[in-house]
Write a protein that holds these residues in place. Structure first.
Motif, mmCIF file in Angstrom:
data_model
loop_
_atom_site.group_PDB
_atom_site.id
_atom_site.type_symbol
_atom_site.label_atom_id
_atom_site.label_comp_id
_atom_site.label_asym_id
_atom_site.label_seq_id
_atom_site.Cartn_x
_atom_site.Cartn_y
_atom_site.Cartn_z
ATOM 1 N N LEU A 81 0.837 -1.201 0.000
ATOM 2 C CA LEU A 81 0.000 0.000 0.000
ATOM 3 C C LEU A 81 0.870 1.248 0.000
ATOM 4 C CD1 LEU A 81 -2.799 -1.053 2.521
ATOM 5 C CD2 LEU A 81 -2.980 -0.924 0.036
ATOM 6 N N ASP A 104 -5.709 -0.731 -2.418
ATOM 7 C CA ASP A 104 -6.532 -1.254 -1.326
ATOM 8 C C ASP A 104 -6.156 -2.698 -1.058
ATOM 9 O OD1 ASP A 104 -8.470 -1.236 0.656
ATOM 10 O OD2 ASP A 104 -10.017 -0.382 -0.645
ATOM 11 N N LYS A 150 -15.353 -4.170 -5.211
ATOM 12 C CA LYS A 150 -14.077 -3.479 -5.033
ATOM 13 C C LYS A 150 -13.337 -3.326 -6.351
ATOM 14 C CE LYS A 150 -12.521 -2.880 -1.335
ATOM 15 N NZ LYS A 150 -12.581 -1.752 -0.376
ATOM 16 N N SER A 184 -9.893 7.097 3.348
ATOM 17 C CA SER A 184 -10.457 5.855 2.828
ATOM 18 C C SER A 184 -9.521 5.310 1.762
ATOM 19 C CB SER A 184 -11.875 6.095 2.283
ATOM 20 O OG SER A 184 -12.499 4.868 1.961
ATOM 21 N N THR A 185 -10.001 5.028 0.557
ATOM 22 C CA THR A 185 -9.177 4.400 -0.480
ATOM 23 C C THR A 185 -7.933 5.233 -0.777
ATOM 24 O OG1 THR A 185 -11.190 3.509 -1.471
ATOM 25 C CG2 THR A 185 -9.199 3.486 -2.820
ATOM 26 N N ILE A 221 -11.041 0.587 6.225
ATOM 27 C CA ILE A 221 -10.207 -0.529 5.799
ATOM 28 C C ILE A 221 -10.957 -1.836 6.024
ATOM 29 C CG2 ILE A 221 -9.032 -0.994 8.014
ATOM 30 C CD1 ILE A 221 -6.379 -1.043 6.286
#
Length: 399
Positions: free
Chosen positions: A99, A105, A128, A220-221, A248
């Motif tokens: 990441l 993600d 996703k 977030s993402t 997450i």
């Protein structure tokens, strides 16, 4: 008719590759165009096939997930979804390195030994993939220099030289109303245009038990990398407590706390029930819980099904500002949706200070954009300038 998304599956297990292909191709808008059993093969297939997204295993022979992600993001950038079987410390560390290198993600791999959960895993995976495959990613140049950390390609207007520009006017900030609701009626304000750093001069109306200020960061993402990028720049004597609310997948917040602990100067804690906040410490909200701050400056974790997304950034920000008042700083980073926009507005209306990540460096600009459109952001900045702003703001401790 929409063209199917082209997916490359990378995993050293033939069984895992077959399962992922079946799950992904259950959606008519998803097509698996290739399978690779190691990182080197994955890079060759990315060059040949130009997929829209890669699902990437963590442990593989020849070239593991970390190095493969670095190479891809440096030379052939595209959306990468990390899939891991194990939540062990070793695999989690590699996952967060991926990441940090630019993967978007992470999810736990679907498991054949849990047939009752397979359909839910299929829906989550397809959802996703369909979301991430549409994201335009940036090149991470440090992968070309063999560095273990990554960087953004910062546009000229957000370069260090631009940080010396004088501040532009910001929308007027409503005065704090003692005893007022933490979600007051909203009157739209114009989006902020400032690039300067407002002085921290308002007397905070914090709880008597909290003798320091609070910074609440929502993401977030694409968030783990940016959160780390910002917090790694903060000094060990940082004068505020830092609360991080990261969307997450279930089971990964403990690993993120451990990963951040290895990267930062500041101590990092996974927040637990009754834990007392401290200045100069980072508290990560665990997945599946919402964070509430008690007047005595301790943590309460709520598992009530209040919102679809948990932990909710809005809930954490509103809870913090109810205790810290104008001594609250809100930071809203990359992510899809609107979570955090109301929380940022609440902080700003209480006399606090708010920063939204800029569009050029956001993986997904949804959450920052929502805050800006509400007139809830004092500043809109790239990550490195968010860190600089926080350092300057708290250089002298709470005001």
């Amino acid at each position: 008719m929409n063209k199917p998304l082209r997916i490359l599956v990378v995993d050293d297990s033939a069984l895992a590759r077959r399962l992922l292909r079946e799950l992904l191709e259950s959606d008519p808008l998803v097509e698996v165009v290739g399978e690779a059993c190691n990182g080197r093969e994955a890079i060759e297939m990315v060059v040949a096939l130009h997929p829209d997204l890669v699902t990437m295993d963590v442990r593989m022979p020849i070239m593991d997930g970390v190095e493969t992600t670095r190479q891809l993001m440096a030379y052939h950038p595209l959306p990468i979804l990390v899939l891991t079987t194990s939540l062990s410390s070793y695999d989690i560390d590699i996952t967060f390195q991926m990441l940090g290198a630019g993967a978007l993600d992470v999810m736990e791999k679907p498991r054949l030994d849990q047939p009752g959960a397979l359909e839910e895993a299929r829906r989550s995976l397809v959802r996703k993939v369909r979301m991430l495959a549409r994201i335009q990613v940036v090149t991470h140049l440090r992968g070309r220099r063999g560095k273990q950390s990554d960087t953004y390609v910062v546009p000229a207007e957000t370069s260090p030289a631009a940080s010396e520009k004088p501040a532009l006017p910001v929308p007027p900030k409503p005065p704090a109303q003692p005893g007022a609701s933490i979600t007051p009626p909203f009157k739209p304000m114009a989006p902020p245009l400032a690039t300067g750093i407002p002085p921290h001069t308002m007397t905070p109306m914090r709880s008597a038990a909290c003798r320091f200020d609070a910074v609440v960061i929502g993401a977030s993402t694409g968030g783990p990398r940016v959160v780390c990028q910002i917090l790694a720049r903060l000094p060990g004597d940082f004068a505020a407590t830092v609360i991080v609310v990261q969307h997450i997948a279930q089971g990964f917040s403990t690993g993120m706390a451990e990963w951040l602990s290895d990267q930062l100067t500041l101590p990092v804690h996974l927040a637990t029930e009754g834990m007392r906040l401290q200045a100069g410490h980072v508290f990560l909200v665990p997945d599946q819980f919402d964070l509430l701050i008690q007047p005595n400056c301790t943590v309460h974790l709520s598992g009530l099904p209040l919102l679809m997304q948990r932990p909710a950034i809005d809930i954490a920000m509103q809870s913090v500002v109810a205790v810290f008042g104008a001594a609250t700083t809100g930071v809203l980073l990359t992510g899809m949706g609107r979570d955090g926009a109301i929380g940022m507005r609440t902080i700003r209306r209480a006399g606090g200070f708010t920063i939204a990540q800029d569009e050029a460096t956001s993986t997904i600009f949804g959450m920052p954009r929502a805050a800006i459109e509400l007139g809830a952001a004092d500043l809109v900045l790239p990550p490195e300038r968010i860190a600089t702003t926080l350092i300057k703001r708290f250089a002298l401790g709470p005001q």
